[in-house]
Design a protein around this motif. Structure first.
Motif, PDB file in Angstrom:
ATOM      1  N   ASN A   1      43.180  36.247  32.240  1.00 32.69           N
ATOM      2  CA  ASN A   1      43.503  37.198  33.827  1.00 32.69           C
ATOM      3  C   ASN A   1      44.686  36.920  34.005  1.00 32.69           C
ATOM      4  O   ASN A   1      45.502  35.932  34.317  1.00 32.69           O
ATOM      5  CB  ASN A   1      42.326  37.170  34.646  1.00 32.69           C
TER       6      ASN A   1
ATOM      7  N   ASP B   1      46.375  40.006  35.736  1.00 27.77           N
ATOM      8  CA  ASP B   1      46.259  40.707  36.898  1.00 27.77           C
ATOM      9  C   ASP B   1      46.841  40.376  38.072  1.00 27.77           C
ATOM     10  O   ASP B   1      47.123  38.923  37.586  1.00 27.77           O
ATOM     11  CB  ASP B   1      45.295  41.812  36.842  1.00 27.77           C
ATOM     12  N   SER B   2      46.973  40.993  39.345  1.00 29.71           N
ATOM     13  CA  SER B   2      47.625  40.516  40.427  1.00 29.71           C
ATOM     14  C   SER B   2      45.946  39.490  40.835  1.00 29.71           C
ATOM     15  O   SER B   2      46.528  38.437  41.806  1.00 29.71           O
ATOM     16  CB  SER B   2      47.635  41.561  41.831  1.00 29.71           C
ATOM     17  N   TYR B   3      44.775  39.682  40.349  1.00 28.20           N
ATOM     18  CA  TYR B   3      44.109  38.332  41.412  1.00 28.20           C
ATOM     19  C   TYR B   3      44.085  37.278  40.062  1.00 28.20           C
ATOM     20  O   TYR B   3      42.807  36.729  40.231  1.00 28.20           O
ATOM     21  CB  TYR B   3      42.300  39.313  40.593  1.00 28.20           C
ATOM     22  N   ALA B   4      44.900  36.983  39.052  1.00 33.12           N
ATOM     23  CA  ALA B   4      44.614  36.163  37.778  1.00 33.12           C
ATOM     24  C   ALA B   4      44.490  34.845  38.929  1.00 33.12           C
ATOM     25  O   ALA B   4      43.907  33.661  38.167  1.00 33.12           O
ATOM     26  CB  ALA B   4      45.728  35.543  37.459  1.00 33.12           C
ATOM     27  N   SER B   5      45.105  34.155  39.646  1.00 30.11           N
ATOM     28  CA  SER B   5      45.076  33.269  40.741  1.00 30.11           C
ATOM     29  C   SER B   5      43.677  32.868  41.496  1.00 30.11           C
ATOM     30  O   SER B   5      43.448  32.049  41.637  1.00 30.11           O
ATOM     31  CB  SER B   5      46.127  32.754  41.174  1.00 30.11           C
TER      32      SER B   5
ATOM     33  N   ASN C   1      35.543  45.309  40.061  1.00 31.36           N
ATOM     34  CA  ASN C   1      36.359  46.053  40.556  1.00 31.36           C
ATOM     35  C   ASN C   1      35.916  47.017  39.482  1.00 31.36           C
ATOM     36  O   ASN C   1      35.833  46.909  38.579  1.00 31.36           O
ATOM     37  CB  ASN C   1      37.641  45.253  40.719  1.00 31.36           C
TER      38      ASN C   1
ATOM     39  N   TYR D   1      35.215  40.153  37.395  1.00 31.08           N
ATOM     40  CA  TYR D   1      36.358  38.956  37.345  1.00 31.08           C
ATOM     41  C   TYR D   1      35.105  37.995  37.649  1.00 31.08           C
ATOM     42  O   TYR D   1      33.959  37.985  38.787  1.00 31.08           O
ATOM     43  CB  TYR D   1      36.988  39.055  38.601  1.00 31.08           C
TER      44      TYR D   1
END
Length: 86
Positions: A16, A18-22, A57, A66
């Protein structure tokens, strides 16, 4: 809208960026016809898949799932319900 018994192959989860990767370093997209807007998805996981899928999502035309870790086995999702927002 109801989608039943979707199996996400373990190999379909990719890194991943995108902004959720962390929070969720892996994701898998599932294409669904008829989704034309951003949607919200609710689902249940099979007992052996608990803890693998962290968040559902959606984007136009697909549902993105995710995971906090790369699944070691296929993930079965039951009774996916999606609703267009807006």
């Amino acid at each position: 809208h109801l989608i039943r018994n979707v199996t996400l192959m373990a190999a379909s989860f990719v890194a991943n960026i995108d902004s959720y990767a962390s929070f969720f370093p892996f994701y898998s997209d599932y294409t669904v016809s008829g989704i034309t807007e951003t949607c919200k998805a609710d689902y249940e996981t099979e007992p052996g898949s608990d803890g693998i899928i962290e968040r559902g999502n959606t984007m136009a035309g697909k549902i993105r799932f995710y995971a906090s870790a790369q699944p070691s086995a296929d993930v079965v999702l039951n009774n996916i319900v999606w609703k267009e927002l807006g």
